[in-house]
Design a protein around this motif. Structure first.
Motif: not given
Length: 121
Positions: A1-3, A31-32, A97-99, A108-109
């Protein structure tokens, strides 16, 4: 989902500079915080620089005054400018990244695969 994809690593000389980039892509809602970690051979992964959404940054004592983290929120990208490199900076550098994804209600990390930085004396 996230790269998360790091770039910019390689071979540097003591006293020189390198700039790392990390771009996040995928089904991102927000993104936090973002951060750079590193892991040298035989050592534990350690935090190098941590940058909040509002650009507040924290650094490991070993890199204060030499490294600078920044981020471009519009590009979901975090950077690490490394100056006055030392051989002890040699490590694999990981992006974090905390996304919050489009299908999640929480952050989530996520981690990149790492980029090798080698500093010769």
């Amino acid at each position: 989902q996230v790269q998360l994809v790091e770039s910019g690593g390689g071979l540097g000389q003591a006293g020189g500079s390198l700039r790392l980039s990390c771009a996040a892509s995928g089904k991102i809602f927000s993104i936090n915080d973002m951060a750079w970690y590193r892991q040298a051979p035989g050592k534990q992964r350690e935090l190098v620089a941590h940058i909040l959404n509002g650009a507040t940054t924290n650094y490991a004592d070993s890199v204060k005054g030499r490294f600078a983290a920044s981020r471009d929120n519009a590009k979901n990208t975090v950077y690490l400018q490394m100056r006055s490199l030392k051989p002890e900076d040699t490590a694999v550098y990981y992006c974090y990244a905390s996304v919050r994804t489009l299908t999640s209600h929480k952050h989530s990390p996520f981690w990149g695969r790492g980029t090798q930085v080698t500093v010769s004396s």
